[in-house]
Design an enzyme around this catalytic site. Structure first.
Site, PDB file in Angstrom:
ATOM      1  CG  HIS A  29       9.655   7.576   2.946  1.00 47.51           C
ATOM      2  ND1 HIS A  29       8.470   6.875   3.175  1.00 47.51           N
ATOM      3  CD2 HIS A  29       9.484   8.810   3.472  1.00 47.51           C
ATOM      4  CE1 HIS A  29       7.629   7.669   3.802  1.00 47.51           C
ATOM      5  NE2 HIS A  29       8.223   8.845   4.004  1.00 47.51           N
ATOM      6  CG  HIS A  70      10.814  13.057   5.458  1.00 48.38           C
ATOM      7  ND1 HIS A  70      10.102  13.625   4.417  1.00 48.38           N
ATOM      8  CD2 HIS A  70      10.156  11.916   5.787  1.00 48.38           C
ATOM      9  CE1 HIS A  70       9.046  12.875   4.161  1.00 48.38           C
ATOM     10  NE2 HIS A  70       9.055  11.830   4.955  1.00 48.38           N
ATOM     11  CB  THR A  89       4.630  14.495   6.116  1.00 47.94           C
ATOM     12  OG1 THR A  89       5.565  13.644   5.423  1.00 47.94           O
ATOM     13  CG2 THR A  89       4.290  13.909   7.465  1.00 47.94           C
ATOM     14  CG  HIS A 112       8.184   8.826   7.916  1.00 48.02           C
ATOM     15  ND1 HIS A 112       7.907   9.973   7.192  1.00 48.02           N
ATOM     16  CD2 HIS A 112       8.337   9.237   9.203  1.00 48.02           C
ATOM     17  CE1 HIS A 112       7.863  11.015   8.005  1.00 48.02           C
ATOM     18  NE2 HIS A 112       8.127  10.594   9.231  1.00 48.02           N
ATOM     19  CD  GLU A 118       8.268  14.902   6.960  1.00 49.95           C
ATOM     20  OE1 GLU A 118       7.581  13.869   6.961  1.00 49.95           O
ATOM     21  OE2 GLU A 118       8.185  15.773   6.078  1.00 49.95           O
ATOM     22  CG  HIS A 145       9.222  13.264  -3.070  1.00 48.96           C
ATOM     23  ND1 HIS A 145       8.553  13.129  -4.266  1.00 48.96           N
ATOM     24  CD2 HIS A 145       8.698  12.334  -2.239  1.00 48.96           C
ATOM     25  CE1 HIS A 145       7.641  12.186  -4.147  1.00 48.96           C
ATOM     26  NE2 HIS A 145       7.713  11.668  -2.948  1.00 48.96           N
TER      27      HIS A 145
HETATM   28  N1  LIG Z   1       5.944  10.992   4.568  1.00 43.88           N
HETATM   29  S1  LIG Z   1       4.704   9.945   4.849  1.00 43.88           S
HETATM   30  O1  LIG Z   1       5.205   8.797   5.573  1.00 43.88           O
HETATM   31  O2  LIG Z   1       3.619  10.663   5.491  1.00 43.88           O
HETATM   32  C1  LIG Z   1       4.068   9.357   3.321  1.00 43.88           C
HETATM   33  C2  LIG Z   1       3.849   7.987   3.164  1.00 43.88           C
HETATM   34  C3  LIG Z   1       3.344   7.527   1.961  1.00 43.88           C
HETATM   35  F1  LIG Z   1       3.160   6.215   1.800  1.00 43.88           F
HETATM   36  C4  LIG Z   1       3.050   8.392   0.915  1.00 43.88           C
HETATM   37  C5  LIG Z   1       3.278   9.732   1.108  1.00 43.88           C
HETATM   38  F2  LIG Z   1       3.000  10.586   0.095  1.00 43.88           F
HETATM   39  C6  LIG Z   1       3.777  10.238   2.302  1.00 43.88           C
HETATM   40 ZN   LIG Z   2       7.686  10.376   5.194  1.00 50.10          ZN
END
Ligand SMILES: NS(=O)(=O)c1cc(F)cc(F)c1
Ligand SMILES: [Zn+2]
Length: 259
Positions: free
Chosen positions: A94, A96, A201, A119, A106, A66
């Protein structure tokens, strides 16, 4: 259980079935209403947010079905600002993104969506023993949110965008023998940000994140954004629009470090 994703059949509006916390009191992302954010000098006053990252000597990339994720192996610390004296260790980063430039982030700012959002995920190493231990604690994680907008190429991101073609399918992993300094993925201005208490998220949506969203976006080139959109997700579709829309703010206040 159908694997969660971002399609109509398994997307954010269906997550509440398997993850009831989706309708919780501190969910993320949110729309940042700039006029409602409260300037809070002591968030900045006491001790400014500070990052002390060690450049990675090799880059471990994973297509986790994802998103595209870079696993961090070196010691990198985030502290200060809303985190106080606690030291949060960089675990992974990572992104989005959207199918087109008009969507993909997001968090939104007064309803504005950016093309992508990076992120940098950290866990509270002052209080917990590992990411897995911290991920469910209310003060367990801190994530830096960086808005991405189309423009000039980001050189430090090239090691990721240049290798997306080799990470097309879900589960693909690779190690690139090159250095990467996560500091160079941050905007030049890291003093101006919004911060609030939120969640992961994506499922499992744990309410364990202190969010720090920088005001200044970073530019990636069209080619770099296209490289993300050519990735393939766990259903074999193009990995695009892998963003959760904003959740309700409920009884929360967003703080800001700038006037
Ligand atoms: N997208 S996020 O940064 O909130 C995030 C971080 C993480 F370490 C694990 C998750 F499932 C989601
Ligand atoms: Zn994220």
């Amino acid at each position: 259980m159908a694997h969660w994703g971002y399609m109509t059949t398994n997307g954010p509006s269906t997550w509440g079935k398997d993850f009831p916390i989706a309708n919780g009191e501190r969910q993320s992302p949110i729309d940042i209403v700039t006029t409602a954010a409260e300037y809070d000098s002591d968030v900045l006053g006491s001790n400014a947010l500070s990052t002390n990252y060690t450049p990675e000597s090799e880059v471990k990339l994973v297509n986790n079905g994802h998103s595209i994720m870079c696993q961090i192996t070196k010691k990198g610390v985030l502290t200060g600002g809303p985190l106080g004296k606690d030291e949060y260790r960089l675990e992974q980063f990572h992104l989005h993104w959207g199918a087109e430039d008009n969507r993909g982030s997001e968090h939104t700012v007064d309803g504005k969506m950016y093309a992508s959002e990076l992120h940098l995920v950290h866990w509270n190493a002052s209080k917990y023993s590992s990411f897995a231990d911290a991920v469910q604690k209310p003060d367990g994680l801190a994530v830096l949110g960086i808005f991405i907008t189309p423009g000039v190429a980001c050189n430090q991101f090239k090691v990721i965008s240049d290798n997306c073609g080799k990470l097309k399918t879900s589960g693909a992993e690779m190690t690139v023998d090159t250095t990467l300094d996560p500091t160079l993925l941050l905007p030049s201005n890291t003093s101006d940000y919004w911060t609030y208490l939120g969640s992961l998220t994506t499922p499992p949506l744990f309410e364990s994140v202190t969010w720090i969203v920088f005001k200044e976006p970073v530019e990636y080139s069209k080619e770099q954004l296209l490289a993300l959109r050519n990735l393939v997700d766990s259903d074999g579709n193009h990995m695009q629009d892998n963003y959760r829309p904003p959740a309700a703010l409920k009884q929360r206040k967003v703080k800001k470090t700038f006037t």
